[in-house]
Write a protein that holds these residues in place. Structure first.
Motif, short mmCIF file in Angstrom:
data_model
loop_
_atom_site.label_atom_id
_atom_site.label_comp_id
_atom_site.label_asym_id
_atom_site.label_seq_id
_atom_site.Cartn_x
_atom_site.Cartn_y
_atom_site.Cartn_z
N ILE A 238 17.73 9.99 -9.62
CA ILE A 238 16.54 9.15 -9.77
C ILE A 238 16.26 8.35 -8.49
N GLY A 239 15.00 8.18 -8.20
CA GLY A 239 14.62 7.20 -7.19
C GLY A 239 14.29 7.75 -5.83
N ILE A 240 13.63 8.90 -5.76
CA ILE A 240 13.20 9.42 -4.46
C ILE A 240 12.27 8.43 -3.76
N ASP A 241 11.54 7.67 -4.58
CA ASP A 241 10.58 6.73 -4.00
C ASP A 241 11.26 5.47 -3.44
N LYS A 242 12.55 5.32 -3.78
CA LYS A 242 13.25 4.15 -3.27
C LYS A 242 13.96 4.45 -1.95
N ILE A 243 14.02 5.74 -1.60
CA ILE A 243 14.65 6.10 -0.32
C ILE A 243 13.66 5.80 0.79
N MET A 244 14.12 5.06 1.79
CA MET A 244 13.22 4.69 2.87
C MET A 244 13.60 5.43 4.15
N VAL A 245 12.61 5.94 4.83
CA VAL A 245 12.82 6.52 6.15
C VAL A 245 12.03 5.65 7.12
N ILE B 43 9.58 3.58 5.43
CA ILE B 43 8.50 4.23 4.68
C ILE B 43 9.12 5.03 3.54
N PRO B 44 8.57 4.94 2.33
CA PRO B 44 9.14 5.69 1.21
C PRO B 44 9.14 7.20 1.50
N LEU B 45 10.22 7.86 1.09
CA LEU B 45 10.37 9.30 1.38
C LEU B 45 9.18 10.15 0.92
N PRO B 46 8.62 9.93 -0.29
CA PRO B 46 7.48 10.77 -0.70
C PRO B 46 6.32 10.67 0.28
N VAL B 47 6.09 9.46 0.82
CA VAL B 47 4.99 9.30 1.77
C VAL B 47 5.30 10.08 3.04
N VAL B 48 6.57 9.99 3.48
CA VAL B 48 6.98 10.73 4.67
C VAL B 48 6.77 12.23 4.45
N LEU B 49 7.20 12.71 3.28
CA LEU B 49 7.03 14.13 2.98
C LEU B 49 5.55 14.53 3.03
N ILE C 39 0.84 -1.21 0.00
CA ILE C 39 0.00 0.00 0.00
C ILE C 39 0.87 1.25 0.00
N LEU C 40 1.96 1.23 0.79
CA LEU C 40 2.84 2.40 0.84
C LEU C 40 3.47 2.65 -0.53
N ARG C 41 3.89 1.54 -1.18
CA ARG C 41 4.48 1.71 -2.52
C ARG C 41 3.45 2.29 -3.48
N SER C 42 2.23 1.81 -3.36
CA SER C 42 1.18 2.35 -4.23
C SER C 42 0.97 3.83 -3.95
N PHE C 43 1.08 4.17 -2.69
CA PHE C 43 0.81 5.58 -2.33
C PHE C 43 1.84 6.52 -2.95
N THR C 44 3.09 6.02 -3.11
CA THR C 44 4.10 6.92 -3.68
C THR C 44 3.67 7.43 -5.05
N LEU C 45 2.89 6.64 -5.79
CA LEU C 45 2.44 7.07 -7.11
C LEU C 45 1.52 8.29 -7.02
N TYR C 46 0.85 8.41 -5.87
CA TYR C 46 -0.11 9.50 -5.71
C TYR C 46 0.41 10.60 -4.78
N SER C 47 1.58 10.37 -4.19
CA SER C 47 2.00 11.26 -3.11
C SER C 47 2.18 12.70 -3.59
N THR D 164 7.65 21.68 -6.28
CA THR D 164 8.32 20.62 -5.51
C THR D 164 7.82 19.26 -5.95
N ALA D 165 6.49 19.14 -6.06
CA ALA D 165 5.90 17.87 -6.48
C ALA D 165 6.37 17.49 -7.89
N GLY D 166 6.49 18.49 -8.75
CA GLY D 166 6.95 18.21 -10.12
C GLY D 166 8.36 17.65 -10.12
N ILE D 167 9.23 18.25 -9.33
CA ILE D 167 10.62 17.78 -9.31
C ILE D 167 10.71 16.41 -8.64
N MET D 168 9.87 16.18 -7.62
CA MET D 168 9.80 14.84 -7.01
C MET D 168 9.37 13.80 -8.05
N THR D 169 8.40 14.19 -8.86
CA THR D 169 7.93 13.26 -9.90
C THR D 169 9.07 12.95 -10.89
#
Lengths: 332, 503
Positions: A168-175, A178-184, A57-65, A239-244
């Protein structure tokens, strides 16, 4: 729910009785969002055992974060009585400017800074037309959404612009797993939640959205509040654009295409009142998760894409009807 | 006239809005072939009565008979079918359509897809215009017409539907003297044809020049109906205002200090002109006049809501420029607006939030709201002004009008203002609560604040004010000290001067 059926008291000359406390706490649109969320998780679990895997679910959420983050700010804009439909195009244009600059040899930090600044500038243009020229924000931002998307295409053409491997790979960084985009997203939600619920700035957003005329008479600078909000949407969208860009590894002009509808959907599902004055960050926060759960659930269950659209559309309409019903019921 | 059957026989007509009686038990007969004036102060009930006849409002009580037959005028369309037409001051027409189209609009025999009979339409429109003896090209758009010509079109519409009762609600206000003359000529011709005309106006001379009989309203009651020749102007004014002069006299004598607010030559073209006055500490200055005289606009200009084009404002002896209400508040001004529902309250937000809205620095010194402080301030205000509510957290829209108004006053008292502008502070408020407001206003002045009180209620002005300014049609027409203030003096200054009316 017999209490709800009690006819409104024929208001005498003083005041209507206050609603019972449990009603104030429970009968609100966010409750509906939460119930739908729980139902969604439950239904998803029945459809597929994989679904209850939290990391899935968390991985799925990164697509929408990225959209979800912007939707949080958009919620504040809508509460203030305006709307901004341009942030998805803003995401694309900021990302294109950033990607084009770094490809031309500008150091990444400088390219990011210019990308963010361009996002701010786009917010400022919206603000100028809405506040300065007194034009309706829905029309202004439909215009700028087309303009920004068009400029993105002018800059990037039809090709993808790659970003460097290391970026590349902000979504692969885990805190903490939890994926960084979700944390943000969670951090932004917390900050904005505190701002909207606990500060004078937040309070005045509600007041401006409830009645701009009354707000002006009370010395509240409505124009300044709206300016800050439009700038904030611009900045967060960039910010969201650059994250994407980091998540996808390349930038095209059609980055985040149609995202504005997802953002509005999240705000509406979360109980934000389209006419302003009501809504919460918590609602949009829950609605973002609901949207992810429902979309992912349907993918897991192999629901046809066309049917998925129908479900999302129906969800939006139901949420608007429910929100309106609850507000008209609880606040005379 | 007694032997004729009245065209309209109204019996016991009453109307209440939101539990407030605006019209009580009115009996009135209107005869064919008369021009009948309705007179009264703002809010006396004359327009409400006219709107009931025209089907705009439905009466709460009472019956109407038309030519001896009971009728129910449930909507303006029904009124039109019964032969009753209301002509508005600013005609409500379709500006992009031609005169001819406007004339035949809303006819009952039209179907959605029926052919538009252009030729017949134009022909009939010409015939009606000839009947009125006015020269207007009926193929022109309404938009290009003067207001006088637009009114003529409305009158022609009334003729087209063969109206027997034509109600004119302050038709002359936007007209030039020559246009007024034309209008009066036509009104007299219509009367001579046996039609009945109701004429609502503030201008006594016009009423005298045109009307046969006059009915005077006051506080929602019909006070008198008589032939115009039997009444002098003084009689009429006395009847309009002559409520028993209950001496409120809440004004406790207060020490009047130096000037707190001085306004010099304030002008906003087309709205108000060259307004100058001073309000001193501890002084209550009234601002009287009819609705539309520009009083509210002056207040809005001073407070920075809609700044004036020229003129100067001084607060506490210092010349200031106020372009936004936030600046006015910082200078110690406060403004309780007339339109409470729109410009005062945040209807769906809590009473607490409504009270604290103008003092963010007090409830959030660091930017973060301290709810305990806010609650204390609000509780204190509720106690001091005895605001009746169920909970501080309930939406202010659930409170009665009087308590909403108290909450707005509480909001401003928290700013500790040196100058308070109150615009119709007691409008729509029960008598009992009104008295509380008078006490409060008196106390505020006694504590050294300067108060500018805008009111259409003469007894209110007379009871509270040290000085009364009067405005009429955007101009300041009088500055009456307390010793010389009478209802008659105020009313004479408030009623617009005649501008050459045909006798």
């Amino acid at each position: 729910m017999s209490t709800l059926e009690t006819p409104a008291p024929t208001s005498g000359h003083d005041a209507a009785p206050a609603r019972p406390r449990w009603q104030v706490v429970l009968v609100r649109p966010e409750t509906m969002t939460l119930i739908l969320l729980i139902l969604g998780i439950f239904a998803g679990g029945l459809l597929s055992p994989f679904f209850l895997d939290i990391s899935y679910i968390l991985r799925s959420f990164t697509l929408y974060s990225e959209f979800a983050m912007v939707a949080l700010v958009l919620t504040m804009v809508i509460i203030a009585g305006e709307i901004d439909l341009s942030p998805a195009a803003n995401m694309a244009l900021s990302a294109c400017i950033f990607a084009w600059l770094q490809q031309a040899g500008v150091p990444i930090p400088a390219a990011v800074a210019v990308g963010l600044a361009s996002g701010l500038a786009m917010g400022a243009l919206n603000a100028f037309m809405v506040i300065g020229l007194q034009l309706p924000s829905i029309i202004v931002t439909i215009g700028t959404l087309t303009l920004y998307r068009g400029l993105a295409q002018v800059i990037a053409g039809d090709k993808s612009i790659r970003v460097p491997e290391w970026f590349i790979g902000i979504d692969k960084i885990m805190v903490a797993g939890i994926p960084l985009p979700v944390v943000l997203f969670v951090v932004v939600a917390l900050v904005l939640g505190i701002v909207l619920g606990g500060t004078i700035f937040g309070r005045q957003i509600y007041q401006v959205g409830t009645s701009e005329v009354a707000a002006r008479h009370a010395g509240i600078r409505a124009a300044r509040i709206k300016l800050v909000l439009f700038l904030l949407v611009g900045l967060v969208a960039a910010t969201a654009g650059i994250m994407t860009a980091s998540r996808l590894g390349s930038v095209r002009y059609d980055l985040g295409l149609g995202g504005e509808l997802q953002m509005v959907l999240m705000a509406m599902l979360g109980g934000t009142y389209i006419f302003g004055g009501r809504g919460t960050i918590l609602g949009t926060f829950l609605a973002a998760w609901l949207l992810v759960i429902v979309s992912t659930g349907m993918i897991v269950a192999n629901v046809l894409p066309a049917v998925q659209l129908v479900v999302l559309g129906a969800l939006l309409i139901v949420s608007i009807i429910a929100t309106n019903f609850i507000y008209s019921r609880t606040q005379r | 006239m007694a032997e004729t059957v009245p065209l309209v026989r109204a019996r016991g007509i009453g109307k209440e809005f939101a539990a407030v009686d605006v019209l009580r038990d009115v009996d009135l007969d209107l005869f064919p072939g008369e021009i009948h004036a309705l007179l009264g102060e703002n809010g006396a009930g004359k327009s409400t009565f006219a709107k009931i006849l025209a089907g705009v409002h439905r009466p709460s009580t009472g019956t109407l008979e038309l030519n001896g037959k009971p009728v129910e005028v449930t909507s303006p369309i029904v009124a039109q079918k019964l032969g009753i037409t209301l002509i508005h001051q600013e005609p409500i027409s379709f500006p992009d359509l031609s005169v001819a189209e406007n004339l035949v609009l809303g006819r009952a025999d039209e179907r959605w897809f029926s052919r538009v009979p252009w030729a017949e339409m134009t022909g009939e429109a010409r015939r009606l215009m000839d009947l009125l003896g006015v020269k207007i090209d009926v193929t022109r758009q309404m938009r290009g017409l003067s207001i006088a010509d637009q009114q003529m079109v409305e009158i022609a519409r009334a003729l087209a539907s063969d109206s027997r009762l034509i109600i004119m609600d302050e038709p002359t206000a936007p007209l030039t003297p020559k246009e007024v003359e034309t209008l009066f000529g036509i009104a007299r011709r219509l009367r001579d044809e046996g039609r009945t005309i109701i004429f609502i106006s503030h201008r006594l001379e016009e009423v005298r020049a045109l009307c046969d009989r006059v009915t005077i309203f006051r506080d929602g009651n019909k006070i008198a109906t008589d032939t115009i020749g039997n009444l002098t102007d003084a009689d009429i004014i006395r009847l309009m205002i002559g409520r028993p002069l209950k001496e409120y006299m809440h004004k406790t004598r207060s020490q009047i200090g130096e000037a707190a607010l001085r306004v010099e030559g304030l002008t906003l073209p087309g709205v108000f002109n060259d307004v100058s006055f001073t309000v001193r500490k501890g002084e209550i200055v009234g601002l009287g006049g009819l609705v539309g005289a520009g009083r509210t606009d002056v207040a809005r200009a001073i407070f920075g809501v809609a700044p004036a084009a020229s003129g100067t404002v001084e607060v506490d002896g210092k010349r200031v420029t106020i372009a936004d209400p936030s600046q006015a508040i910082a200078l110690g001004l406060a403004f309780v607006p007339e339109d409470r529902a729109v410009a005062g309250i945040f209807r769906t937000l809590s009473v607490e939030q409504n009270i604290s809205a103008a003092v963010p620095d007090q409830i959030a010194p660091s930017g973060f709201i301290r709810r305990s402080v806010e609650k204390l301030l609000a509780e204190d205000a509720v106690r001091k002004l005895s605001i009746r509510l169920a909970s501080l957290r309930q939406p202010i829209g659930e409170l009665s009008g009087g308590n909403q108004q108290k909450a707005i006053l509480a909001r401003w008292l928290l700013t500790n203002p040196s100058v308070l502008i109150l615009d119709e502070p007691t409008r729509g408020i029960d008598i009992g609560v009104k008295a509380e407001f008078y006490d409060m206003i008196g106390e505020l002045a006694a504590s050294g604040r300067a108060i500018l009180l805008i009111s259409s209620e003469l007894p209110e002005l007379l009871a509270l004010c040290d000085r009364i300014l009067v405005m009429s049609e955007g101009r300041q027409t009088a500055d009456i000290p307390r010793s010389a203030a009478t209802q008659e003096a105020i009313m004479h200054a408030a009623v617009p001067q005649v501008r050459g009316v045909a006798a």
